[in-house]
Design a protein around this motif. Structure first.
Motif, PDB file in Angstrom:
ATOM      1  N   ALA A   2       0.670  -1.136  -0.043  1.00  0.00           N
ATOM      2  CA  ALA A   2       0.065   0.101  -0.049  1.00  0.00           C
ATOM      3  C   ALA A   2       0.872   1.143  -0.135  1.00  0.00           C
ATOM      4  O   ALA A   2       0.520   2.100  -0.612  1.00  0.00           O
ATOM      5  CB  ALA A   2      -0.893   0.008   1.209  1.00  0.00           C
ATOM      6  N   ASP A   3       2.006   1.133   0.768  1.00  0.00           N
ATOM      7  CA  ASP A   3       2.846   2.070   0.708  1.00  0.00           C
ATOM      8  C   ASP A   3       3.565   2.408  -0.527  1.00  0.00           C
ATOM      9  O   ASP A   3       3.344   3.826  -0.855  1.00  0.00           O
ATOM     10  CB  ASP A   3       4.003   2.147   1.726  1.00  0.00           C
ATOM     11  CG  ASP A   3       3.485   2.252   3.109  1.00  0.00           C
ATOM     12  OD1 ASP A   3       2.280   2.301   3.437  1.00  0.00           O
ATOM     13  OD2 ASP A   3       4.585   1.640   4.070  1.00  0.00           O
ATOM     14  N   ALA A   6       0.767   4.168  -2.894  1.00  0.00           N
ATOM     15  CA  ALA A   6       0.762   5.775  -2.310  1.00  0.00           C
ATOM     16  C   ALA A   6       1.796   6.689  -2.989  1.00  0.00           C
ATOM     17  O   ALA A   6       1.316   7.481  -3.598  1.00  0.00           O
ATOM     18  CB  ALA A   6       0.848   5.722  -0.874  1.00  0.00           C
ATOM     19  N   GLY A  40      -6.139  14.091  -1.432  1.00  0.00           N
ATOM     20  CA  GLY A  40      -5.939  12.540  -1.043  1.00  0.00           C
ATOM     21  C   GLY A  40      -4.665  11.812  -1.109  1.00  0.00           C
ATOM     22  O   GLY A  40      -4.023  11.247  -0.128  1.00  0.00           O
ATOM     23  N   GLU A  44      -2.492  10.599   2.369  1.00  0.00           N
ATOM     24  CA  GLU A  44      -1.922   8.998   2.184  1.00  0.00           C
ATOM     25  C   GLU A  44      -0.458   9.152   2.439  1.00  0.00           C
ATOM     26  O   GLU A  44      -0.114   8.141   3.198  1.00  0.00           O
ATOM     27  CB  GLU A  44      -2.290   8.359   1.060  1.00  0.00           C
ATOM     28  CG  GLU A  44      -2.293   6.989   1.150  1.00  0.00           C
ATOM     29  CD  GLU A  44      -3.128   6.202  -0.194  1.00  0.00           C
ATOM     30  OE1 GLU A  44      -3.008   5.090   0.028  1.00  0.00           O
ATOM     31  OE2 GLU A  44      -3.329   6.823  -1.022  1.00  0.00           O
ATOM     32  N   GLN A  47       0.192   9.713   5.868  1.00  0.00           N
ATOM     33  CA  GLN A  47      -0.030   8.526   6.749  1.00  0.00           C
ATOM     34  C   GLN A  47       1.250   7.410   6.650  1.00  0.00           C
ATOM     35  O   GLN A  47       1.693   6.762   7.786  1.00  0.00           O
ATOM     36  CB  GLN A  47      -1.235   7.749   6.581  1.00  0.00           C
ATOM     37  CG  GLN A  47      -2.446   8.692   7.042  1.00  0.00           C
ATOM     38  CD  GLN A  47      -3.666   8.133   6.274  1.00  0.00           C
ATOM     39  OE1 GLN A  47      -3.503   7.162   5.554  1.00  0.00           O
ATOM     40  NE2 GLN A  47      -4.853   8.899   6.581  1.00  0.00           N
TER      41      GLN A  47
END
Length: 55
Positions: A2-3, A6, A40, A44, A47
């Motif tokens: 996911a990183d 992103a 967005g 992300e 995070q």
């Protein structure tokens, strides 16, 4: 995974918006269309960075 996604998404947005800004002919509406996706992507990545700093 996911990183990485992103980061890739943010990189594409940065490149796209950079090209549009370099062209100098984008309307306010066209530029405004990128505010949501850029926000967005920034949220992300923030995070992701926070998670990396916690480790």
């Amino acid at each position: 995974m996911a990183d990485k996604t992103a980061l890739e998404t943010a990189a594409v947005l940065v490149a796209l918006v950079g090209e549009i800004l370099d062209g100098g002919k984008a309307s306010e509406a066209e530029l405004g269309a990128f505010v949501g996706p850029l926000h967005g992507a920034l949220a992300e990545l923030t995070q992701v960075t926070a998670r990396l700093l916690e480790d």
